[in-house]
Enzyme design. Structure first.
Site, PDB file in Angstrom:
ATOM      1  N   ASN A  23       1.053  14.045   0.910  1.00  0.00           N
ATOM      2  CA  ASN A  23       1.764  12.836   1.359  1.00  0.00           C
ATOM      3  C   ASN A  23       3.280  13.023   1.292  1.00  0.00           C
ATOM      4  OD1 ASN A  23       1.590  10.221   2.440  1.00  0.00           O
ATOM      5  ND2 ASN A  23       2.009   9.298   0.443  1.00  0.00           N
ATOM      6  N   ILE A  71       8.651   8.476  -5.461  1.00  0.00           N
ATOM      7  CA  ILE A  71       9.241   8.224  -6.783  1.00  0.00           C
ATOM      8  C   ILE A  71       9.555   9.549  -7.477  1.00  0.00           C
ATOM      9  CG2 ILE A  71       8.941   7.016  -8.988  1.00  0.00           C
ATOM     10  CD1 ILE A  71       6.801   5.258  -7.495  1.00  0.00           C
ATOM     11  N   SER A  73       0.656   1.199 -13.140  1.00  0.00           N
ATOM     12  CA  SER A  73       1.044   0.192 -12.156  1.00  0.00           C
ATOM     13  C   SER A  73       0.785  -1.210 -12.694  1.00  0.00           C
ATOM     14  CB  SER A  73       0.200   0.428 -10.902  1.00  0.00           C
ATOM     15  OG  SER A  73       0.301  -0.649 -10.019  1.00  0.00           O
ATOM     16  N   ASN A  91       7.043  -3.325  -8.186  1.00  0.00           N
ATOM     17  CA  ASN A  91       7.062  -2.899  -6.774  1.00  0.00           C
ATOM     18  C   ASN A  91       8.300  -2.051  -6.479  1.00  0.00           C
ATOM     19  OD1 ASN A  91       5.125  -5.167  -6.844  1.00  0.00           O
ATOM     20  ND2 ASN A  91       5.079  -4.888  -4.638  1.00  0.00           N
ATOM     21  N   TYR A 149       4.722   0.497 -13.304  1.00  0.00           N
ATOM     22  CA  TYR A 149       5.743   0.110 -12.336  1.00  0.00           C
ATOM     23  C   TYR A 149       5.333  -1.183 -11.660  1.00  0.00           C
ATOM     24  CZ  TYR A 149       5.857   5.336 -12.068  1.00  0.00           C
ATOM     25  OH  TYR A 149       5.836   6.673 -12.311  1.00  0.00           O
ATOM     26  N   LYS A 166      -6.103   3.645 -11.928  1.00  0.00           N
ATOM     27  CA  LYS A 166      -4.981   3.521 -12.881  1.00  0.00           C
ATOM     28  C   LYS A 166      -5.508   3.045 -14.240  1.00  0.00           C
ATOM     29  CE  LYS A 166      -1.820   5.030 -10.218  1.00  0.00           C
ATOM     30  NZ  LYS A 166      -1.259   6.355 -10.441  1.00  0.00           N
ATOM     31  N   TYR A 226      -8.362   2.111  -6.036  1.00  0.00           N
ATOM     32  CA  TYR A 226      -7.067   2.643  -6.463  1.00  0.00           C
ATOM     33  C   TYR A 226      -6.647   2.031  -7.806  1.00  0.00           C
ATOM     34  CZ  TYR A 226      -2.050   3.001  -7.079  1.00  0.00           C
ATOM     35  OH  TYR A 226      -0.814   3.197  -7.638  1.00  0.00           O
ATOM     36  N   ASP A 279      -2.526  22.177  -5.618  1.00  0.00           N
ATOM     37  CA  ASP A 279      -3.283  20.928  -5.725  1.00  0.00           C
ATOM     38  C   ASP A 279      -3.694  20.732  -7.181  1.00  0.00           C
ATOM     39  OD1 ASP A 279      -5.317  18.907  -5.567  1.00  0.00           O
ATOM     40  OD2 ASP A 279      -5.537  19.406  -3.435  1.00  0.00           O
TER      41      ASP A 279
HETATM   42  P1  NAD Z   1       3.806   9.399  -3.000  1.00  0.00           P
HETATM   43  O1  NAD Z   1       2.558   9.486  -2.202  1.00  0.00           O
HETATM   44  O2  NAD Z   1       5.090   9.349  -2.261  1.00  0.00           O
HETATM   45  O3  NAD Z   1       3.883  10.599  -4.044  1.00  0.00           O
HETATM   46  C1  NAD Z   1       2.745  11.195  -4.602  1.00  0.00           C
HETATM   47  C2  NAD Z   1       2.865  12.688  -4.385  1.00  0.00           C
HETATM   48  O4  NAD Z   1       1.733  13.314  -4.980  1.00  0.00           O
HETATM   49  C3  NAD Z   1       2.878  13.084  -2.903  1.00  0.00           C
HETATM   50  O5  NAD Z   1       3.969  13.948  -2.670  1.00  0.00           O
HETATM   51  C4  NAD Z   1       1.544  13.804  -2.693  1.00  0.00           C
HETATM   52  O6  NAD Z   1       1.659  14.841  -1.739  1.00  0.00           O
HETATM   53  C5  NAD Z   1       1.263  14.312  -4.096  1.00  0.00           C
HETATM   54  N1  NAD Z   1      -0.159  14.510  -4.409  1.00  0.00           N
HETATM   55  C6  NAD Z   1      -1.181  13.640  -4.227  1.00  0.00           C
HETATM   56  N2  NAD Z   1      -2.324  14.189  -4.679  1.00  0.00           N
HETATM   57  C7  NAD Z   1      -2.009  15.419  -5.162  1.00  0.00           C
HETATM   58  C8  NAD Z   1      -2.753  16.471  -5.771  1.00  0.00           C
HETATM   59  N3  NAD Z   1      -4.071  16.383  -5.941  1.00  0.00           N
HETATM   60  N4  NAD Z   1      -2.092  17.576  -6.151  1.00  0.00           N
HETATM   61  C9  NAD Z   1      -0.769  17.713  -5.971  1.00  0.00           C
HETATM   62  N5  NAD Z   1      -0.022  16.759  -5.397  1.00  0.00           N
HETATM   63  C10 NAD Z   1      -0.630  15.626  -5.004  1.00  0.00           C
HETATM   64  O7  NAD Z   1       3.657   8.123  -3.969  1.00  0.00           O
HETATM   65  P2  NAD Z   1       4.732   7.427  -4.895  1.00  0.00           P
HETATM   66  O8  NAD Z   1       4.973   6.080  -4.354  1.00  0.00           O
HETATM   67  O9  NAD Z   1       5.856   8.319  -5.173  1.00  0.00           O
HETATM   68  O10 NAD Z   1       3.846   7.219  -6.203  1.00  0.00           O
HETATM   69  C11 NAD Z   1       3.909   8.107  -7.307  1.00  0.00           C
HETATM   70  C12 NAD Z   1       2.989   7.615  -8.380  1.00  0.00           C
HETATM   71  O11 NAD Z   1       3.344   6.302  -8.764  1.00  0.00           O
HETATM   72  C13 NAD Z   1       1.520   7.542  -7.978  1.00  0.00           C
HETATM   73  O12 NAD Z   1       0.727   7.914  -9.080  1.00  0.00           O
HETATM   74  C14 NAD Z   1       1.324   6.077  -7.660  1.00  0.00           C
HETATM   75  O13 NAD Z   1      -0.013   5.687  -7.820  1.00  0.00           O
HETATM   76  C15 NAD Z   1       2.216   5.450  -8.699  1.00  0.00           C
HETATM   77  N6  NAD Z   1       2.676   4.107  -8.350  1.00  0.00           N
HETATM   78  C16 NAD Z   1       3.288   3.891  -7.145  1.00  0.00           C
HETATM   79  C17 NAD Z   1       3.710   2.608  -6.812  1.00  0.00           C
HETATM   80  C18 NAD Z   1       4.330   2.341  -5.474  1.00  0.00           C
HETATM   81  O14 NAD Z   1       4.328   1.183  -5.038  1.00  0.00           O
HETATM   82  N7  NAD Z   1       4.882   3.318  -4.780  1.00  0.00           N
HETATM   83  C19 NAD Z   1       3.519   1.558  -7.724  1.00  0.00           C
HETATM   84  C20 NAD Z   1       2.909   1.816  -8.948  1.00  0.00           C
HETATM   85  C21 NAD Z   1       2.486   3.099  -9.259  1.00  0.00           C
HETATM   86  C1  WQD Z   2       4.232  -7.101  -1.259  1.00  0.00           C
HETATM   87  C2  WQD Z   2       4.157  -8.515  -0.706  1.00  0.00           C
HETATM   88  C3  WQD Z   2       2.272  -8.938   0.723  1.00  0.00           C
HETATM   89  C4  WQD Z   2       3.379  -6.280   3.967  1.00  0.00           C
HETATM   90  C5  WQD Z   2       1.052  -2.715  -3.768  1.00  0.00           C
HETATM   91  C6  WQD Z   2      -0.138  -2.275  -4.561  1.00  0.00           C
HETATM   92  C7  WQD Z   2       0.217  -2.179  -6.019  1.00  0.00           C
HETATM   93  C8  WQD Z   2       1.449  -1.301  -6.231  1.00  0.00           C
HETATM   94  C9  WQD Z   2       2.565  -1.724  -5.350  1.00  0.00           C
HETATM   95  C10 WQD Z   2       0.762   0.945  -6.636  1.00  0.00           C
HETATM   96  C11 WQD Z   2       2.734  -9.080  -0.718  1.00  0.00           C
HETATM   97  C12 WQD Z   2       3.563  -9.052   1.473  1.00  0.00           C
HETATM   98  C13 WQD Z   2       3.370  -6.976   2.778  1.00  0.00           C
HETATM   99  C14 WQD Z   2       3.583  -6.997   5.177  1.00  0.00           C
HETATM  100  C15 WQD Z   2       3.779  -9.025   3.925  1.00  0.00           C
HETATM  101  N1  WQD Z   2       1.195   0.047  -5.869  1.00  0.00           N
HETATM  102  N2  WQD Z   2       3.570  -8.335   2.762  1.00  0.00           N
HETATM  103  N3  WQD Z   2       3.789  -8.345   5.100  1.00  0.00           N
HETATM  104  O1  WQD Z   2       0.603  -5.596  -2.519  1.00  0.00           O
HETATM  105  O2  WQD Z   2       2.458  -6.200  -4.145  1.00  0.00           O
HETATM  106  O3  WQD Z   2       1.452  -3.988  -4.255  1.00  0.00           O
HETATM  107  O4  WQD Z   2       2.127  -1.803  -3.989  1.00  0.00           O
HETATM  108  O5  WQD Z   2       0.372   0.880  -7.760  1.00  0.00           O
HETATM  109  O6  WQD Z   2      -0.887  -1.650  -6.661  1.00  0.00           O
HETATM  110  O7  WQD Z   2      -1.172  -3.221  -4.385  1.00  0.00           O
HETATM  111  O8  WQD Z   2       2.899  -4.533  -2.344  1.00  0.00           O
HETATM  112  O9  WQD Z   2       4.466  -4.090  -0.509  1.00  0.00           O
HETATM  113  O10 WQD Z   2       1.985  -4.253   0.001  1.00  0.00           O
HETATM  114  O11 WQD Z   2       3.241  -6.306  -0.618  1.00  0.00           O
HETATM  115  O12 WQD Z   2       3.952 -10.242   3.915  1.00  0.00           O
HETATM  116  O13 WQD Z   2       3.564  -6.432   6.285  1.00  0.00           O
HETATM  117  O14 WQD Z   2       4.550  -8.469   0.673  1.00  0.00           O
HETATM  118  O15 WQD Z   2       1.382  -9.936   1.125  1.00  0.00           O
HETATM  119  O16 WQD Z   2       2.829 -10.436  -1.018  1.00  0.00           O
HETATM  120  P1  WQD Z   2       1.781  -5.195  -3.307  1.00  0.00           P
HETATM  121  P2  WQD Z   2       3.151  -4.708  -0.804  1.00  0.00           P
END
Ligand code: NAD
Ligand code: WQD
Length: 356
Positions: free
Chosen positions: A49, A26, A139, A194, A192, A168, A164, A72
Site C-alpha cells: 500500500n 504514518i 486505534s 483520526n 490513534y 487491533k 479490521y 513481507d
Molecule cells: P498505510 O497503509 O499507509 O501503511 C501501512 C504500510 O504497511 C504500507 O506501506 C503497506 O505497504 C505496509 N504493509 C502492509 N502489510 C504489510 C506486510 N505484511 N509486510 C510489510 N509491509 C506491509 O497505513 P497507515 O495509515 O500509515 O497506518 C499505519 C498503521 O496505523 C496501521 O497499522 C493502521 O492499522 C494503523 N492505524 C491507522 C489509522 C488511520 O486512520 N490511518 C488509524 C488508526 C490506526
Molecule cells: C470520518 C467521518 C464519516 C467519508 C476510520 C476507521 C478507524 C480509524 C480511522 C484505523 C465519519 C464521515 C467520511 C466521506 C463522510 N482507522 N465521512 N464522507 O470512520 O472515523 O475511522 O479511520 O484504525 O478504525 O474506521 O474515519 O475518515 O472514514 O470518517 O461524511 O466521504 O467522516 O461518516 O463520520 P472513521 P473516516
C-alpha cells in the site's frame, strides 16, 4: 539539511529502530521524526500500500536515507534475515497492517492473516535477537461508541465493528499475553484517533488506493476536481450540527508521539511493561466543521451534499489525551487549519507529480 546534532547513542553507536510499514502514511512521517531525534532507522515494507519512492522523499526531508528492505512481515524467514543483516535493533515500531475497514468485511481472512501473523512473527523474533521494545499502532476503533466522552484508556473495549477493528483488539491482547508469559519485551500501544494531513514540505502524505474511504482524502480529491462531490454521511446524529464528530490528529504530531514512546521504552521510563496511550487532540470536530475549516484555510469552496448515514459509523468519539500529555510529555500542537492546508498542499503536489 541534516538535523542530526543530538545522536541517540548506544555503546557508541546510534540507536537503531526497525520500522515496519515505514513507507506508508504514518510510518513515513515517523521515520523522519525518528531521524531528526537522532535514531538510525531501518524500514521494512512489502509495498502493498505504498511506493518505494517514499524512501527518496524521506531522504529529501531529513537529509538521511534510511535503509530499506522490501520484505513481507508474513515471511518469517525474510523478516529474520532483516534482523540478522542489520542487527542491533533497540526497538521496533510496527505499522505494517492492512487498514481498510470496508475491505476487511469482504476479505476477513486476508486481514486476520496479515495483521495477526505479522505481529506474531515480530514477537517471536524479538527475544531471539535481543530486541526488547515495541510500539504498536492501535486505534480508537477498539472503543466502538464509548459510553463516556472524552474517552480514556480505561474505557471498556467494545465488540469490534469490523474484522479490521477486531485485529487491533486481538493484537493488543497478543502483546499483553506475550509480555505476561515472561517474554523480555516492553510495549507501548498507541491508540490513534483520526490521523489527517501531510508533511509541511508536501513531500510525504497519504496516497489513497482507489476511491478514498476516509473523509479528508475524499475531500481534497473533490476540491481538486477528481471527485464531483463529497457526500456527508448523515446530519441527523445526536451532535451539535447533526454530523458525526471525530478527533482529527495531525500526522506529524502523531509521528512525534512514536518518538517519545520509543524514548520512554529505551530509557526504562515505563510504569508497566505494557502501556497504552490515546493519541488525539482532545477536541471533537464535526464533519461539517471540518469542511468549513478546510474552506477557510484554503479559500477553496467545496462541493458537498448531505446524504444518508454510512453503515457502521460511530456517532461521536474524541480522546482524553491526558495520559499521553502527562506521561509521554506529548501534546498535539498543530491547528486544524494548518493541518487541512497541509492536506491540500499534498493534493496539489500529487497533481504536479501526475499521480492523482
Ligand atoms: P498505510 O497503509 O499507509 O501503511 C501501512 C504500510 O504497511 C504500507 O506501506 C503497506 O505497504 C505496509 N504493509 C502492509 N502489510 C504489510 C506486510 N505484511 N509486510 C510489510 N509491509 C506491509 O497505513 P497507515 O495509515 O500509515 O497506518 C499505519 C498503521 O496505523 C496501521 O497499522 C493502521 O492499522 C494503523 N492505524 C491507522 C489509522 C488511520 O486512520 N490511518 C488509524 C488508526 C490506526
Ligand atoms: C470520518 C467521518 C464519516 C467519508 C476510520 C476507521 C478507524 C480509524 C480511522 C484505523 C465519519 C464521515 C467520511 C466521506 C463522510 N482507522 N465521512 N464522507 O470512520 O472515523 O475511522 O479511520 O484504525 O478504525 O474506521 O474515519 O475518515 O472514514 O470518517 O461524511 O466521504 O467522516 O461518516 O463520520 P472513521 P473516516
Amino acid at each position: 539539511m541534516s538535523k542530526m546534532t543530538n545522536y541517540k547513542m548506544h555503546d557508541g553507536m546510534k540507536q537503531k529502530v526497525l520500522v515496519t510499514g515505514g513507507t506508508g502514511y504514518i510510518g513515513s512521517h515517523t521515520v523522519v521524526e525518528l531521524q531528526a531525534a537522532g535514531y538510525e532507522v531501518v524500514v521494512v515494507d512489502n509495498l502493498s500500500n505504498s511506493n518505494a519512492d517514499v524512501i527518496d522523499n524521506i531522504e529529501k526531508v531529513s537529509g538521511i536515507r534510511p535503509a530499506f528492505e522490501k520484505v513481507d512481515c508474513l515471511d518469517y524467514a525474510g523478516l529474520e534475515s532483516v534482523f540478522a543483516k542489520h542487527g542491533g535493533f533497540q526497538a521496533i515500531i510496527h505499522f505494517a497492517a492492512s487498514k481498510a475497514v470496508g475491505e476487511s468485511v469482504q476479505k476477513p481472512l486476508l486481514y486476520y492473516r496479515n495483521n495477526i501473523v505479522s505481529l506474531i512473527n515480530l514477537l517471536e523474533l524479538m527475544p531471539k535477537y535481543g530486541v526488547g521494545g515495541i510500539v504498536f499502532s492501535s486505534s480508537c476503533t477498539v472503543y466502538g461508541q464509548p459510553d463516556e466522552l472524552p474517552v480514556t484508556e480505561d474505557a471498556p473495549i467494545k465488540k469490534a465493528e469490523s474484522p479490521y477493528g477486531n485485529t487491533k483488539q486481538i493484537n493488543e491482547e497478543i502483546i499483553r499475553d506475550t509480555v505476561a508469559s515472561g517474554a523480555p519485551i516492553n510495549a507501548i500501544l498507541l491508540r490513534y484517533f483520526n490521523p489527517i494531513g501531510a508533511h509541511p514540505t508536501a513531500l510525504l502524505g497519504e496516497l489513497p488506493n482507489g476511491v478514498p474511504q476516509n473523509l479528508v482524502p475524499y475531500l481534497t480529491q473533490t476540491a481538486i476536481g477528481i471527485r464531483e462531490k463529497l457526500s456527508v454521511f448523515g446530519d441527523d446524529y445526536n451532535t451539535p450540527d447533526g454530523s458525526c464528530v471525530r478527533d482529527f490528529i495531525n500526522v506529524v504530531d502523531l509521528a512525534k508521539a512514536h518518538v517519545v514512546a520509543i524514548d520512554r521504552i529505551l530509557r526504562g521510563g515505563q510504569k508497566e511493561k505494557v502501556e497504552v496511550f490515546n493519541i488525539g487532540t482532545g477536541k471533537g470536530v464535526s464533519v461539517l466543521e471540518l469542511i468549513h475549516a478546510f474552506e477557510k484555510a484554503t479559500g477553496v469552496k467545496l462541493n458537498y451534499q448531505i446524504v444518508g448515514r454510512r453503515a457502521g459509523d460511530i456517532e461521536k468519539v474524541w480522546a482524553n489525551p491526558e495520559r499521553a500529555n502527562t506521561e509521554l510529555g506529548w501534546k498535539a500542537g498543530t491547528s486544524l487549519e494548518d493541518t487541512l492546508l497541509s492536506a491540500w498542499n499534498w493534493q496539489l503536489k500529487l497533481r504536479e507529480r501526475g499521480i492523482q
